[in-house]
Scaffold this active site. Structure first.
Site: not given
Length: 455
Positions: A279-280, A275-277
């Site tokens: 999208l962030d 979810h993080c890399i």
């Protein structure tokens, strides 16, 4: 300025009499709620997915980092109440918001889940509630989507309610760092808000790191993951360069990593997932454009990482060509589909894109993953994992290793003799000529005289 509501809530936190709430019982929210209960608090968990609520009541965990045994023990305390009912906000003293923040089709932040929670808070908020947003998003979200909305209906932050941002730092399947021992950054909209937030999180997180504002806390999470995205993109580009130059990128990284200072190893792969890399950095890039600032590093890193599934397709095509075959009509087995080893999490997994690219190129594609039983393809059809069967695996024209799960029998798979493209260097100890890897040029297989005549 500290008022009576501040002191009442602070006292309830210190005595562990405060009723805590968690909205969103996924990879972030459920472990957080479990840790709260383990530390002696009563917790109400809210999630609109009734199947998740039922699973929790049955002690059946759907999160890798929380075992069903641990979940059953938590439920036996009688201090954890999962529900789909937002009206329970009326009895919650401190609420942590852990809902998804995906990207839209246009790569803009989708904050609709947060907005839905805020709408419910406006209807059911208990006076003096502490609200902490944990969902990763762009700098300014806490103030724009929560504080300003509550201000408009007459609630003042730091007086009528208290508001913080504390970015989640969950690393699924990490056996060393958990909710409790991973340092937690937190920023409050007022000094009183920060004091309450720090006091609360200190009860179930070993180290709390206060910062001057929610914006700093929000930006810190984006910096962490944008740093990783940019460095992964750099090493992915180096891998493609080494491929062209006939140099083994994995050996290069190992050599560089012997330097005891000034170097941090990053490793190439088939793309980025989770979810993080993925999208962030795009949250940050989107927000920066509102200030007429355009981040070339972020856009270039995203482009490079997004291109890796195409590199895997092209590399596979080159390998098949060595055996006088094409991708079209070849039987391809993807080994692993989750975005990281030893879990079933498929969020943004590069394997999903690799699968679609092979399908579009006319290949017959299957996958095997001991953790991820199925996924939905772009046509919304369910694709199921093959059963583990070495005899059946022999029939494939090429095996592409996507996820380096710990318990895959690499030696047995290597001994099949099927051409393998290893995107994770999982077969590092196997030197058979039919095993290839990204970041290193394809070596021509040595054919027997009879095979050479057939070619």
């Amino acid at each position: 300025m500290e008022n009576q509501q501040f002191h009442t809530l602070l006292n309830a936190i210190e005595n562990k009499e405060a009723v805590l709430g968690v909205v969103g019982l996924g990879y972030v929210g459920l472990p957080l709620a479990v840790e709260m209960v383990n530390q002696g608090f009563t917790v109400i968990g809210i999630d609109l997915d009734a199947s998740k609520v039922d699973s929790i009541y049955n002690g059946d965990s759907y999160i890798h980092d929380i075992s069903s045994e641990e979940l059953k023990k938590v439920m036996q305390t009688g201090r954890f109440q999962p529900t789909t009912d937002y009206s329970m906000l009326r009895v919650i003293d401190a609420l942590s918001i852990c809902v998804p923040t995906p990207l839209s089709e246009n790569q803009d932040p989708d904050t609709s889940y947060i907005e839905t929670v805020v709408d419910q808070i406006k209807l059911h908020m208990k006076p003096g509630m502490l609200i902490t947003l944990e969902s990763t998003t762009y700098p300014g979200t806490t103030e724009e989507l929560i504080q300003q909305k509550l201000d408009k209906i007459g609630h003042e932050a730091g007086k009528d309610y208290f508001l913080c941002f504390s970015p989640e730092r969950v690393d699924p399947s990490n056996g060393r760092f958990t909710t409790y021992n991973t340092p937690k950054v937190i920023g409050g909209t007022t000094e009183a808000c920060l004091k309450l937030g720090t006091a609360l999180y200190s009860k179930y997180v070993q180290t709390v790191v206060p910062v001057s504002s929610p914006k700093v806390a929000e930006m810190s999470k984006l910096l962490e993951n944008t740093f990783r995205s940019v460095n992964i993109a750099f090493v992915n580009e180096m891998a493609m360069m080494c491929d062209r130059m006939g140099i083994d990128i994995w050996e290069v990284i190992d050599a560089a990593a012997t330097k005891p200072f000034g170097f941090m190893p990053f490793y190439p792969g088939p793309g980025i997932g989770g979810h993080c890399i993925p999208l962030d950095p795009m949250y940050l890039s989107w927000k920066a454009k509102g200030f007429r600032f355009y981040s070339k590093f972020i856009e270039l890193a995203q482009s490079t990482n997004d291109n890796m599934p195409y590199y895997v397709l092209n590399k596979t095509s080159t390998i098949l060509n060595e055996y006088a075959k094409s991708v079209r009509n070849s039987n391809i087995l993807l080994l692993g589909m989750s975005y990281k080893p030893n879990i079933a999490d498929l969020r943004e997994s590069p394997g999903l894109e690799v699968y679609e690219l092979f399908k579009e190129s006319g290949a017959n594609v299957s996958y095997y993953d001991p953790y991820a039983d199925s996924f939905r393809d772009k046509h919304d059809d369910t694709v199921y994992s093959e059963a583990f069967n070495l005899e059946q695996f022999k029939k494939y024209d090429c095996i592409v290793l996507i996820t380096n799960h710990r318990d895959l029998p690499y030696s047995d798979i290597a001994d099949l003799g099927v051409p393998i493209l290893d995107t994770r260097n999982a077969f590092r100890t196997h030197t058979q000529p039919h095993i290839y890897k990204i970041g290193h040029s394809v070596q021509h297989p040595v054919l027997e005289p009879s095979e050479a005549l057939l070619v």
